[in-house]
Design an enzyme around this catalytic site. Structure first.
Site, PDB file in Angstrom:
ATOM      1  CB  CYS A  16      13.537 -54.054 -61.846  1.00 27.33           C
ATOM      2  SG  CYS A  16      12.874 -53.956 -63.529  1.00 27.33           S
ATOM      3  CG  ASP A  17      18.394 -56.549 -59.983  1.00 27.07           C
ATOM      4  OD1 ASP A  17      18.525 -55.430 -60.518  1.00 27.07           O
ATOM      5  OD2 ASP A  17      18.987 -57.559 -60.376  1.00 27.07           O
ATOM      6  CG  LEU A  18      18.624 -53.244 -54.577  1.00 31.35           C
ATOM      7  CD1 LEU A  18      19.669 -53.536 -53.497  1.00 31.35           C
ATOM      8  CD2 LEU A  18      17.757 -52.078 -54.171  1.00 31.35           C
TER       9      LEU A  18
END
Length: 129
Positions: A16-18
């Site tokens: 997952c990203d930010l």
């Protein structure tokens, strides 16, 4: 819809990203893993093919993102395959579980290079059709 192969997977935190959603590049990994598991389920080894000078390589990739996956989501990776000339055409759909919400549509063209030259097919892979 009927699929040639399905594989259940789970999103890992580091994918997952930010924004808290799966980073787009990881969807390609999901599709590749599904293709490899599909081929392995038919008793075909990419390592053996490579040792014989046969390499299946991605020639084109297209993805449409519909609903984001998040950490710990379970999802179903669904696969169909056909052939168009020298290309093996893999159609992918990822569905979030348990609600079966469509998350991604993908289309991957794979070609085979045999001893450094483009081949029109490989008997082991053609048998999957």
């Amino acid at each position: 819809m009927e699929y040639r192969y399905t594989l259940e997977m789970k999103v890992r935190d580091y994918e997952c990203d930010l924004q808290g959603i799966v980073n787009n590049a990881n969807y390609q990994h999901y599709c590749e893993h599904t293709r490899h598991e599909f081929i392995a389920s038919a008793g075909i080894s990419f390592a053996e093919l490579h040792e014989r000078g046969i390499d299946a390589v991605v020639a084109r990739l297209d993805m449409s993102f519909k609903t984001p996956l998040r950490s710990a989501d379970r999802f179903l990776s669904c696969l169909n395959v056909s052939k168009d000339g020298a290309r093996y055409v893999f159609l992918h759909k990822l569905y979030r579980l348990p609600d079966m919400k469509l998350c991604m549509l993908g289309h991957t063209d794979v070609v085979c290079v045999v001893n450094g030259r483009l081949a029109t097919g490989v008997p082991e892979l053609d048998a999957l059709l």
